[in-house]
Write an enzyme that holds these catalytic residues in place. Structure first.
Site, short mmCIF file in Angstrom:
data_model
loop_
_atom_site.label_atom_id
_atom_site.label_comp_id
_atom_site.label_asym_id
_atom_site.label_seq_id
_atom_site.Cartn_x
_atom_site.Cartn_y
_atom_site.Cartn_z
N CYS A 120 -4.42 31.72 -36.70
CA CYS A 120 -3.76 32.02 -38.03
C CYS A 120 -5.12 32.20 -39.18
O CYS A 120 -5.80 31.27 -38.51
CB CYS A 120 -2.80 31.52 -38.54
SG CYS A 120 -2.16 32.13 -40.09
N LYS A 195 10.29 31.79 -38.03
CA LYS A 195 9.31 31.01 -39.37
C LYS A 195 9.22 31.77 -39.80
O LYS A 195 9.47 32.71 -40.44
CB LYS A 195 7.26 31.26 -38.56
CG LYS A 195 6.45 30.54 -40.58
CD LYS A 195 5.23 30.73 -39.83
CE LYS A 195 4.87 30.31 -40.81
NZ LYS A 195 2.34 30.08 -40.51
N ARG A 205 -0.34 23.04 -47.45
CA ARG A 205 -0.92 23.54 -48.53
C ARG A 205 -2.38 23.32 -48.56
O ARG A 205 -3.49 23.75 -48.62
CB ARG A 205 -0.18 25.40 -49.04
CG ARG A 205 0.48 26.33 -48.02
CD ARG A 205 1.03 26.69 -49.11
NE ARG A 205 1.92 27.84 -48.20
CZ ARG A 205 3.34 28.65 -48.22
NH1 ARG A 205 3.18 28.75 -49.61
NH2 ARG A 205 3.59 29.28 -47.33
N GLU A 233 13.94 38.47 -33.34
CA GLU A 233 12.38 37.39 -33.76
C GLU A 233 11.46 36.67 -31.39
O GLU A 233 10.80 37.22 -30.77
CB GLU A 233 11.88 36.79 -34.15
CG GLU A 233 11.55 37.48 -35.71
CD GLU A 233 9.93 38.18 -35.95
OE1 GLU A 233 9.76 38.07 -34.64
OE2 GLU A 233 9.56 38.36 -36.80
N LYS A 248 10.60 27.34 -37.78
CA LYS A 248 10.14 26.37 -38.32
C LYS A 248 10.37 26.82 -39.48
O LYS A 248 10.68 27.79 -39.71
CB LYS A 248 8.22 27.04 -38.10
CG LYS A 248 7.30 25.80 -39.12
CD LYS A 248 5.80 26.29 -39.20
CE LYS A 248 5.72 25.96 -40.18
NZ LYS A 248 3.97 26.54 -40.06
C1 PBG Z 1 -0.10 28.68 -41.46
C2 PBG Z 1 0.36 27.90 -41.19
C3 PBG Z 1 1.46 27.30 -42.16
C4 PBG Z 1 1.80 26.15 -41.41
C5 PBG Z 1 1.94 25.86 -40.22
N1 PBG Z 1 0.79 26.72 -40.14
C6 PBG Z 1 1.33 27.15 -43.44
C7 PBG Z 1 1.93 28.41 -44.22
O1 PBG Z 1 2.64 29.64 -43.33
O2 PBG Z 1 1.86 28.82 -45.19
C8 PBG Z 1 3.00 24.80 -42.02
C9 PBG Z 1 3.36 23.00 -41.70
C10 PBG Z 1 3.22 22.30 -42.81
O3 PBG Z 1 3.70 23.01 -43.47
O4 PBG Z 1 3.48 21.19 -42.16
N2 PBG Z 1 0.70 30.21 -41.36
#
Ligand code: PBG
Length: 324
Positions: A120, A195, A205, A233, A248
């Protein structure tokens, strides 16, 4: 089968009998531990919103990997905190970046531990969004190239599985093509397929230093009210070549996990995210609930819903409970 002939309590009477009839048994083999890798040496910086979790430098992450392996946990997933961020997130595919260095070090010292990488842009962009910004939104198609480069650089460093979490359309196919063209056709893609745009990512974050500097992620992550869309999806990602699909967060979306497992019968992962972890930690610290029992019950419920793998910050703690 009516009372008084049938009495369900008969099978709840002793621990031994309860253990014999239990339908869902959690094991360390079900768990994947997320780890945050940062630059520098001998760094072990506590993440205040996630008690018990740390940002670790490469040297310390190798120690952690050894412990994880010794507990019977098969895999970790790595998130990177780079030294430099820019608008294009170019450090995401730096061959000397923290994630790339951590992969090499772990595969060298603990080769049988599977190393998954989160693919990401949000940890690498100065604005904190999951791709390149055009106008006020993320530019989907321009972002695909960056994600493919990032996935390739993880594979080149020795990653066992790559896991795109950005929610751009078409990213699984773009990554699959890039890997296949570069002799990595054997590397599986674990797609964060469903997600959701969730408040439960809050503590993460802070951990990954990836809070969007403007707006939010609702133009790319899913609306919490939708499950038919999650099916679309997942179907798309499988068509594009995903080997494992993920839901997620986990606990607020157990119905989605169940439906995906039933409709697709694919290896299904669920991410027990930072907010789900921190809620239990905070309540336990206050003495409002028994943290260990709440942890085990949460993880069991995610497996019962149909998850084959659970990404969780509780992995080590739960594995220790299971070893008792
Ligand atoms: C990156 C990502 C995120 C999480 C995993 N990969 C954060 C987001 O999408 O803002 C969240 C993982 C967690 O809260 O434990 N995009």
């Amino acid at each position: 089968m009516n009372f008084p002939f049938y009495r369900p309590r008969r099978l709840r009477k002793t621990e031994t009998i309860r253990n014999m009839v239990r339908e869902t048994n959690l094991t360390p083999n079900d768990l994947i531990l997320p780890l945050f890798v940062t630059f520098g040496k001998n760094v072990r910086k506590p993440i205040s919103s996630m008690p018990g979790q740390f940002q670790l430098s490469v040297d310390n992450i190798v120690k952690e990997a050894k412990e994880v392996k010794a507990l019977g946990i098969p895999a970790i997933i790595l998130f990177g905190i780079p030294e430099h961020k820019d608008a294009e997130g170019s450090s995401a595919f730096d061959p000397k970046g923290p994630v790339q260095e951590a992969i090499k070090a772990i595969k060298n010292k603990v080769p049988s531990l599977a190393v998954i990488t989160d693919v990401c842009m949000c940890e690498y962009t100065s604005h904190g969004h999951c791709g390149i910004i055009k106008g006020k939104d993320v530019d989907n198609d321009a972002t695909l190239e960056l994600l493919s480069n990032e996935a390739l650089s993880h594979a080149e460093a020795g990653a066992d599985i790559v896991a795109p979490s950005d929610m751009m359309d078409g990213r699984v196919a773009a990554i699959r093509d890039m890997l296949d063209e570069n002799n990595f056709s054997h590397i599986p893609v674990m797609s964060y397929a469903a997600k959701y745009a969730s408040a439960f990512y809050g503590p993460f974050r802070e951990a990954a230093e990836s809070t969007p500097q403007f707006g939010d992620r609702r133009s790319y992550q899913m609306d919490p009210g939708n499950t038919d869309e999650a099916m679309r999806e997942v179907a798309l990602d499988i068509e594009e070549g995903a080997d494992i699909v993920m839901v997620k967060p986990a606990l607020p979306y157990l119905d989605v996990i169940r439906r995906i497992k039933e409709e697709f019968g694919y290896p299904t992962a669920a991410y027990n995210v930072s907010g789900e972890y921190s809620m239990i930690k905070a309540a336990a610290e206050k003495g409002w609930l028994d943290g260990e029992r709440a942890m085990m019950e949460s993880l069991t419920s995610i497996k019962r819903a149909g998850a084959d793998m659970i990404l969780t910050y509780f992995a080590k703690e739960a594995a220790k409970v299971l070893q008792k």
